[in-house]
Design a protein around this motif. Structure first.
Motif, PDB file in Angstrom:
ATOM      1  N   ILE A  82     -11.277   0.437   9.522  1.00 26.47           N
ATOM      2  CA  ILE A  82     -10.650   0.306  10.834  1.00 26.47           C
ATOM      3  C   ILE A  82     -11.098  -0.975  11.518  1.00 26.47           C
ATOM      4  CG2 ILE A  82     -10.637   1.290  13.166  1.00 26.47           C
ATOM      5  CD1 ILE A  82     -10.645   4.058  11.842  1.00 26.47           C
ATOM      6  N   THR A  83     -12.388  -1.268  11.410  1.00 24.36           N
ATOM      7  CA  THR A  83     -12.914  -2.486  12.027  1.00 24.36           C
ATOM      8  C   THR A  83     -12.419  -3.732  11.301  1.00 24.36           C
ATOM      9  OG1 THR A  83     -14.908  -1.313  12.746  1.00 24.36           O
ATOM     10  CG2 THR A  83     -15.031  -3.716  12.644  1.00 24.36           C
ATOM     11  N   GLN A  84     -12.465  -3.709   9.979  1.00 22.96           N
ATOM     12  CA  GLN A  84     -12.105  -4.897   9.198  1.00 22.96           C
ATOM     13  C   GLN A  84     -10.638  -5.265   9.380  1.00 22.96           C
ATOM     14  OE1 GLN A  84     -13.716  -5.240   5.262  1.00 22.96           O
ATOM     15  NE2 GLN A  84     -11.797  -6.051   4.405  1.00 22.96           N
ATOM     16  N   TYR A  85      -9.757  -4.266   9.485  1.00 28.78           N
ATOM     17  CA  TYR A  85      -8.326  -4.543   9.555  1.00 28.78           C
ATOM     18  C   TYR A  85      -7.762  -4.373  10.970  1.00 28.78           C
ATOM     19  CZ  TYR A  85      -8.680  -4.435   4.491  1.00 28.78           C
ATOM     20  OH  TYR A  85      -9.032  -4.688   3.190  1.00 28.78           O
TER      21      TYR A  85
ATOM     22  N   ASP B 108      -1.238   2.216   8.086  1.00 31.52           N
ATOM     23  CA  ASP B 108      -2.667   2.179   8.413  1.00 31.52           C
ATOM     24  C   ASP B 108      -3.448   3.143   7.525  1.00 31.52           C
ATOM     25  OD1 ASP B 108      -2.294   0.340  10.466  1.00 31.52           O
ATOM     26  OD2 ASP B 108      -2.039   1.896  11.996  1.00 31.52           O
ATOM     27  N   ILE B 109      -2.908   4.333   7.360  1.00 27.92           N
ATOM     28  CA  ILE B 109      -3.578   5.345   6.534  1.00 27.92           C
ATOM     29  C   ILE B 109      -3.687   4.874   5.093  1.00 27.92           C
ATOM     30  CG2 ILE B 109      -3.360   7.685   5.599  1.00 27.92           C
ATOM     31  CD1 ILE B 109      -2.071   8.471   8.279  1.00 27.92           C
ATOM     32  N   GLU B 110      -2.609   4.242   4.600  1.00 28.89           N
ATOM     33  CA  GLU B 110      -2.645   3.717   3.236  1.00 28.89           C
ATOM     34  C   GLU B 110      -3.696   2.623   3.098  1.00 28.89           C
ATOM     35  OE1 GLU B 110       0.323   1.680  -0.103  1.00 28.89           O
ATOM     36  OE2 GLU B 110       1.121   2.391   1.822  1.00 28.89           O
TER      37      GLU B 110
ATOM     38  N   TYR C 118      -8.972   1.026   0.958  1.00 29.53           N
ATOM     39  CA  TYR C 118     -10.314   0.466   1.172  1.00 29.53           C
ATOM     40  C   TYR C 118     -11.395   1.459   0.748  1.00 29.53           C
ATOM     41  CZ  TYR C 118     -14.413  -1.512   3.471  1.00 29.53           C
ATOM     42  OH  TYR C 118     -15.676  -2.019   3.725  1.00 29.53           O
ATOM     43  N   VAL C 119     -11.260   2.703   1.183  1.00 27.90           N
ATOM     44  CA  VAL C 119     -12.254   3.722   0.839  1.00 27.90           C
ATOM     45  C   VAL C 119     -12.331   3.902  -0.670  1.00 27.90           C
ATOM     46  CG1 VAL C 119     -12.817   6.184   0.999  1.00 27.90           C
ATOM     47  CG2 VAL C 119     -12.093   4.944   3.047  1.00 27.90           C
TER      48      VAL C 119
END
Length: 489
Positions: free
Chosen positions: A229-232, A242-244, A249-250
């Protein structure tokens, strides 16, 4: 897990008809007002104080009720339960207490739900709440909330520990309730009520199966989500894109973390027990990851199969580790599962019978009788120095394993303090079909400490694969453990 998940599966496998009904009707021929049959020696009414559970056994039928001071409804009904199932899952002690063996096998299990005989159903349970799908059901969010609130009021282990005024929570919730609100809006009221408790064993599941749970401390996954969330620069509300992005990332970071860990291997990396047990050697030091306390037997959740899978894996592991001078046991990603699995794994690291933990349930302003859990050593055990790696993610049954291991003289804890979620999750339901769980038990270490919410502290603090470590492609937990076991620390 439903109270009788394994019994239900056993009956289904046997080809019998199982009715998991949510009301007192539903086509069953027996009723609370009829005389209980005489064919089954367990026939009668049984109450599990401290758990808000009543079992009515009538020959091959079992009906489970959830009750509070102000409500009663049917949680589950099982029909055509055979003699073999009764013998496998119930134990009537010489003290007249009926134990439900849902966490293990008759010969190896964690403390069971204990039922005392009662003369009959309480008045409220003779006319239980009508539930969704039954004739005469009318949606009533105010009634559902009162049952929800009263259940926590009667059974939640400690509002004082969490610093929550439960009566004030109710007053706030009542201002937000509306007769015409959607289920989603009602669920939000429930979420807001229990979120301040920060308890990972509280979960709320909607009637269509969507579940929300909570955390006491940020887990590794939630930390990765926040990094994304912070990086993007992702803002609420989250879009599908956003969820994708977050999931990608995770997934990448989890894959990277696994690669970093296996980069320390100087032998073949082996895996067993459905991928839950993984091991390798680094020089003369062994590494053993236990990634969960359940699902050891692929496609078979029966405790006997789970225990057999653990035994087969651990005998292979300890054979491979027989020439090592020390062992790193990694449970940093282990979010728990079944206490009996923790007990079984613990048995491979002790030389004599050990008190592993003890537990009791809240009973109003007091508690139920304390039950001690003692474990005997397995046939093959490991006695060399051990480092146990833990993290904020380590939770539930993995914490039970931690408190047992911590008491051993050859074990050092390195990493982060654990999550602080010991109590089993007590499952309840609402007339609307919403299912929820809560914590109602006190778990104690062998030394008698109560570490709920606090977690188990470590001897040496090392962050669990934080961003700096992942960027440097190093695992300071493994490196610190290796240094300690090889005399470099």
């Amino acid at each position: 897990m439903n109270l009788l998940t394994h019994i239900g599966r056993s009956v289904l496998i046997a080809g019998a008809v199982v009715s998991l009904l949510s009301g007192c009707g539903g086509g069953s021929s027996h009723s609370a007002d009829s005389a209980t049959g005489s064919g089954n020696p367990l026939n009668g009414f049984w109450q599990a104080v401290g758990y808000g559970k009543i079992a009515w056994i009538d020959n091959t039928h079992i009906t489970f009720y959830d009750y509070t001071q102000a409500s009663c409804l049917v949680n589950e009904r099982l029909d055509d339960v055979d003699e073999e199932d009764f013998e496998r899952f119930f134990d009537l002690g010489s003290d007249g207490i009926l134990a439900l063996i849902e966490d293990g096998t008759p010969t190896f299990h964690a403390p069971s739900l204990r039922f005392q005989p009662i003369a009959g159903l309480p008045e409220l349970c003779k006319t239980p709440s009508v539930q969704a799908g039954e004739a005469g059901y009318q949606q009533d969010w105010f009634s559902d909330y009162e049952i929800f609130w009263q259940t926590f009021s009667d059974y939640y282990l400690s509002f004082e520990l969490k610093g929550v005024d439960w009566y004030s929570v109710r007053q706030q919730a009542l201002t937000n309730l509306q007769d015409s609100m959607t289920q989603a809006a009602f669920l939000d009221v429930l979420y807001q009520s229990v979120q301040p408790l920060k308890d990972g064993h509280i979960a709320i599941t909607s009637s269509d199966g969507q579940e929300v749970s909570f955390e006491n401390k940020p887990s590794f996954i939630s930390t990765l989500v926040q990094e994304a969330i912070t990086q993007y620069n992702i803002a609420q509300p989250l879009s599908d894109a956003d969820i994708e992005t977050i999931n990608t990332y995770v997934g990448e970071q989890l894959e990277l973390s696994a690669e970093i860990i296996t980069s320390y291997a100087e032998s073949e990396v082996k895996s067993a027990a459905n991928g839950n047990i993984n091991w390798f050697k680094q020089g003369n030091i062994g590494y053993l990851e236990i990634s969960g306390m359940q699902d050891f037997a692929a496609g078979d959740e029966f405790p006997a199969s789970e225990l057999a899978a653990i035994e087969q894996a651990m005998q292979t592991v300890l054979s491979d580790m027989s020439d090592t001078a020390g062992l790193i046991v990694d449970i940093r990603s282990n979010v728990g599962g079944n206490d009996y699995a923790s007990m079984k794994l613990f048995s491979y690291f002790i030389q004599n019978e050990q008190l592993m933990f003890s537990k009791q349930a809240r009973l109003g302003a007091s508690k139920t009788a304390l039950k001690e859990v003692r474990v005997l050593p397995a046939n093959v055990t490991y006695h060399q120095p051990i480092v146990l790696l833990t993290s904020n993610t380590t939770a539930s049954a993995a914490e039970v394993f931690t408190v047992g291991m911590r008491a051993l003289p050859n074990v050092t804890l390195i990493g982060e303090s654990t999550q602080g979620e010991f109590s089993d999750a007590l499952e309840k339901r609402l007339p609307s079909g919403i299912v929820f769980t809560l914590s109602n038990e006190f778990y104690y270490t062998p030394e008698g400490e109560w570490l709920e919410h606090q977690g188990v502290a470590v001897d040496i603090e090392v962050p669990y694969l934080d961003r700096a470590q992942r960027q440097a492609e190093e695992d300071l937990g493994i490196e610190t453990a290796y240094a300690l076991l090889t005399g470099q620390l």
